[in-house]
Design an enzyme around this catalytic site. Sequence first.
Site, PDB file in Angstrom:
ATOM      1  CD  GLU A 187      64.522   1.727  69.816  1.00 23.95           C
ATOM      2  OE1 GLU A 187      64.000   2.412  70.442  1.00 23.95           O
ATOM      3  OE2 GLU A 187      65.512   2.292  69.099  1.00 23.95           O
ATOM      4  CG  ASP A 240      64.011   5.815  65.214  1.00 19.19           C
ATOM      5  OD1 ASP A 240      63.044   6.599  65.809  1.00 19.19           O
ATOM      6  OD2 ASP A 240      64.381   4.967  65.770  1.00 19.19           O
ATOM      7  CD1 TRP A 274      68.504   7.633  71.083  1.00 14.81           C
ATOM      8  CD2 TRP A 274      67.340   9.399  70.658  1.00 14.81           C
ATOM      9  NE1 TRP A 274      67.709   7.853  72.085  1.00 14.81           N
ATOM     10  CE2 TRP A 274      66.800   9.268  71.834  1.00 14.81           C
ATOM     11  CE3 TRP A 274      66.873  10.589  69.981  1.00 14.81           C
ATOM     12  CZ2 TRP A 274      66.023   9.835  72.422  1.00 14.81           C
ATOM     13  CZ3 TRP A 274      65.985  11.299  70.625  1.00 14.81           C
ATOM     14  CH2 TRP A 274      65.801  10.903  72.075  1.00 14.81           C
ATOM     15  CG  HIS A 291      59.398   3.838  70.431  1.00 15.80           C
ATOM     16  ND1 HIS A 291      58.244   4.609  69.991  1.00 15.80           N
ATOM     17  CD2 HIS A 291      60.260   4.341  70.040  1.00 15.80           C
ATOM     18  CE1 HIS A 291      59.111   5.617  69.258  1.00 15.80           C
ATOM     19  NE2 HIS A 291      60.464   5.372  69.264  1.00 15.80           N
ATOM     20  CD  GLN A 297      62.330   8.926  74.830  1.00 18.28           C
ATOM     21  OE1 GLN A 297      62.507   9.185  73.454  1.00 18.28           O
ATOM     22  NE2 GLN A 297      62.821   7.435  75.046  1.00 18.28           N
ATOM     23  CG  HIS A 311      59.348   4.901  64.288  1.00 17.46           C
ATOM     24  ND1 HIS A 311      58.625   4.186  64.981  1.00 17.46           N
ATOM     25  CD2 HIS A 311      60.345   5.527  64.810  1.00 17.46           C
ATOM     26  CE1 HIS A 311      59.048   4.462  66.278  1.00 17.46           C
ATOM     27  NE2 HIS A 311      60.059   5.318  66.170  1.00 17.46           N
ATOM     28  CG  HIS A 319      61.684  10.147  67.629  1.00 18.90           C
ATOM     29  ND1 HIS A 319      61.075  10.152  68.700  1.00 18.90           N
ATOM     30  CD2 HIS A 319      61.692   8.867  66.918  1.00 18.90           C
ATOM     31  CE1 HIS A 319      60.675   8.743  68.973  1.00 18.90           C
ATOM     32  NE2 HIS A 319      61.330   8.278  67.735  1.00 18.90           N
TER      33      HIS A 319
END
Length: 425
Positions: free
Chosen positions: A213, A309, A315, A210, A152, A57, A59
Amino acid sequence: MLDLLITNATLPDGRTGISVAVQDGRITEVTPGLQAPAHDTVDAAGCLLSPPFCDPHFHMDATLSHGLPRVNESGTLLEGIAVWGELKPLLRAEDMVERALAYCDWAVAKGLLAIRSHVDTSDPSLLPVQAMLEVKRRVAGYLDLQLVAFPQDGVLRTRTGVDSLTRALDLGVDVVGGIPHFERTMAEGAASVKLLCEIAAERGKLVDMHCDETDDPLSRHIETLAFEAQRLGLQGRVNGSHCTSMHSMDNYYVSKLLPLIAESGVSVVANPLINITLQGRHDTYPKRRGMTRVPELMAAGVTVAFGHDCVMDPWYGMGSGDMLEVAHMGLHVAQMTSQQGIRACFDAVTVEAAKVMHLQGYGIAPGRDASFVLLQARDAVEAIRLRANRTRVWRKGRLVAQTPEMAAGLRVEGRPARVTFMRGA
Ligand code: FE2
């Protein structure tokens, strides 16, 4: 003559004194004490030889963009999404490609040879998709990059969401993603899960959403995901990422949910570094950890893996592509401190992650790809404790990264040694 022979290795399952023979990019033999002529012979000196790390996982389109156009000051998931939204109109494909390639270099040096990356499909231009497909092509010689079409901004929340996502799949993106907890309502979230699973079933694709979350115990999209996986015959092909709401759910409800997830063959990926950072942000005290119920899911027979992630993005401003750091945080947050628990956390960033990604030819066994990592540690527990140096990384028999061994009192006469504490000397 063999291409490569590694001798005196310790494997993650505890076997010691193991030789691994390699010919034409594949493992031909895994056996104790084998000696045979080879073009390259490496004495592992009792160190751990592991199959490569896998990140199920990530991005890749956002990585190494930390501070662009500004830093996420609150540290929340929602401000992260807002910062990413501010950056998106400024993104250039060549910059995304360069950042992603730099990250892939970091990854390979850390023995991370397979990454499943979500790619934002919200913008109809599909700029991130084009950029990541280019990266996938350019790294194919040394790293398996699997791409997930990730809406997203919500596949139903945006007018062009479904069209953009399906066009990304047409372009060659491997997996169908989603973000049901970010859709406008619970009902739309559930509808998005149903729709996206149907798209995956129609196209023969894997699913990785996702899912929940949030710290909201009533966010129950994992239930719908498990139900749809069963209804559409997608058992073993669906993954729920994050599932952090499960941390806060009612215990009775979870006692019913866990067997449902297990029987639907849905796997779960927790992202310990990000979950402990982003969850509980709306709490005062006590602050919830927020990570999903990892040992309970494992005990129920669910495949559970850990992902990184984010690395240096809106983030999360930390990280270096080190899956041992992920496992280290995972065992702390999940309180999996038994020897068995620690080994399970090592598996969560290697063999279990490979299962989530449906990797072929993975593992140290005859007939598999000769892809593995030599670590400066005696076993999986020590590897996590030290976030051990990765001295050599091979992919399909080819040495792709090499790091000098660390001194720092960790080795004596070529063998890893315990650090001796001289009390009161
Ligand atoms: Fe994510």
